[in-house]
Write a protein that holds these residues in place. Structure first.
Motif, mmCIF file in Angstrom:
data_model
loop_
_atom_site.group_PDB
_atom_site.id
_atom_site.type_symbol
_atom_site.label_atom_id
_atom_site.label_comp_id
_atom_site.label_asym_id
_atom_site.label_seq_id
_atom_site.Cartn_x
_atom_site.Cartn_y
_atom_site.Cartn_z
ATOM 1 N N THR A 170 0.849 -1.184 0.000
ATOM 2 C CA THR A 170 0.000 0.000 0.000
ATOM 3 C C THR A 170 0.890 1.242 0.000
ATOM 4 O OG1 THR A 170 -1.680 -1.190 1.259
ATOM 5 C CG2 THR A 170 -1.835 1.200 1.244
ATOM 6 N N THR A 208 -1.405 8.168 6.370
ATOM 7 C CA THR A 208 -1.050 6.746 6.270
ATOM 8 C C THR A 208 -1.534 5.989 7.498
ATOM 9 O OG1 THR A 208 0.872 7.262 4.918
ATOM 10 C CG2 THR A 208 0.861 5.116 6.002
ATOM 11 N N ASN A 216 -5.235 5.523 7.251
ATOM 12 C CA ASN A 216 -5.565 4.491 6.264
ATOM 13 C C ASN A 216 -5.324 3.087 6.821
ATOM 14 O OD1 ASN A 216 -6.366 6.348 4.349
ATOM 15 N ND2 ASN A 216 -4.366 6.421 3.342
#
Length: 122
Positions: free
Chosen positions: A55, A97, A100
């Motif tokens: 990711t 981040t 997420n």
């Protein structure tokens, strides 16, 4: 007196005694079940690490899953219940981040945000 001793002897003989072979089998079954749960958890950790590392912005990660008692799932199978997640990630210095990662873990394991800890990897 002899009859009393004989009665006690018969009582002791009549008590159920577990066979050492049965105890050994029970211990082996318990060990196999523990190893199976440990293997499932390790597989889940590896899958999550792989997904997160692929990711954008996450970088290298290490995952530790805490599990509780299994829940009865579909078709009578037992599923491992994840009760907490610890993640060390290179990209954890970026708040987007971290958010997420947290949202992905919440969706994946159906756990609350306070049960997830994401730290910056050194």
């Amino acid at each position: 007196m002899v009859l009393l001793l004989l009665g006690m002897l018969l009582t002791v003989i009549a008590l159920p005694v577990s066979d050492s072979k049965e105890q050994t089998e029970e211990k082996q079954d318990l060990t196999e079940n523990t190893e199976s749960c440990e293997g499932d958890r390790t597989l889940l950790e590896a899958k999550l690490e792989s997904i997160l590392e692929n990711t954008e912005g996450v970088g290298k990660v290490q995952v530790l899953l805490m599990t509780g008692e299994g829940k009865q799932g579909f078709y009578g199978t037992e599923n491992t219940e994840v009760t907490g997640v610890l993640i060390a990630a290179e990209g954890a210095d970026n708040s987007v981040t971290v958010q997420n990662i947290q949202q992905a873990v919440m969706a994946l394991f159906q756990i609350e945000a306070h049960k997830i800890k994401i730290m910056k990897m050194k």
